[in-house]
Design a protein around this motif. Sequence first.
Motif, short mmCIF file in Angstrom:
data_model
loop_
_atom_site.label_atom_id
_atom_site.label_comp_id
_atom_site.label_asym_id
_atom_site.label_seq_id
_atom_site.Cartn_x
_atom_site.Cartn_y
_atom_site.Cartn_z
N UNK A 1 0.82 -1.20 0.00
CA UNK A 1 0.00 0.00 0.00
C UNK A 1 0.86 1.26 0.00
N UNK A 2 1.92 1.27 0.79
CA UNK A 2 2.79 2.45 0.86
C UNK A 2 3.44 2.75 -0.48
N UNK A 3 3.94 1.72 -1.15
CA UNK A 3 4.57 1.92 -2.45
C UNK A 3 3.54 2.32 -3.50
N UNK A 4 2.35 1.78 -3.40
CA UNK A 4 1.30 2.13 -4.36
C UNK A 4 0.88 3.59 -4.20
N UNK A 5 0.80 4.07 -2.97
CA UNK A 5 0.46 5.47 -2.74
C UNK A 5 1.57 6.37 -3.26
N UNK A 6 2.81 5.98 -3.05
CA UNK A 6 3.93 6.78 -3.57
C UNK A 6 3.90 6.85 -5.10
N UNK A 7 3.57 5.73 -5.74
CA UNK A 7 3.46 5.72 -7.20
C UNK A 7 2.30 6.59 -7.67
N UNK A 8 1.20 6.57 -6.93
CA UNK A 8 0.04 7.38 -7.31
C UNK A 8 0.30 8.86 -7.14
N UNK A 9 1.22 9.22 -6.26
CA UNK A 9 1.53 10.63 -6.05
C UNK A 9 2.17 11.28 -7.27
N UNK A 10 2.64 10.48 -8.22
CA UNK A 10 3.14 11.06 -9.47
C UNK A 10 2.04 11.85 -10.18
N UNK A 11 0.80 11.44 -10.00
CA UNK A 11 -0.31 12.17 -10.61
C UNK A 11 -0.49 13.57 -10.07
N UNK A 12 0.07 13.85 -8.90
CA UNK A 12 -0.03 15.20 -8.34
C UNK A 12 0.73 16.22 -9.18
N UNK A 13 1.69 15.76 -9.96
CA UNK A 13 2.42 16.66 -10.86
C UNK A 13 1.45 17.33 -11.82
N UNK A 14 0.42 16.61 -12.22
CA UNK A 14 -0.51 17.13 -13.21
C UNK A 14 -1.72 17.81 -12.57
N UNK A 15 -1.96 17.59 -11.29
CA UNK A 15 -3.08 18.23 -10.61
C UNK A 15 -2.65 19.56 -10.02
N UNK A 16 -1.46 19.62 -9.45
CA UNK A 16 -1.02 20.78 -8.69
C UNK A 16 -1.01 22.08 -9.49
#
Length: 103
Positions: free
Chosen positions: A72-87
């Motif tokens: 779960x921790x690694x999956x959340x870290x991978x999903x945080x890459x999407x914040x590059x496009x939201x921020x």
Amino acid sequence: MDGLRYAPGYLLAAVLVVVGLALGYAAWLGWAKGLGVPWAAVALLMSVFGRLNVFTLVGAYFYANLHLNWSIEHSIAFACLGLIYITPGVVGHFIELFTRRYD
């Protein structure tokens, strides 16, 4: 030689497009395996037309968790890459909100 001045910007734009497409594809695979193809299509339509960009975040999480079998921790870290496009969109919205003049 003046044209080389813009080369880093073009290179960064190309990298962002490629990473965005790869993350979008991973998000589609994650949604399709996690909740099914109909929900993946609904999430994609909400992302494109509703400007609600949870498609990338949740889909990337599903992809890392279900396809790659990450924790779960690694999956959340991978999903945080999407914040590059939201921020940038969120920051731009707040700047517009606070700098708008009401006449």
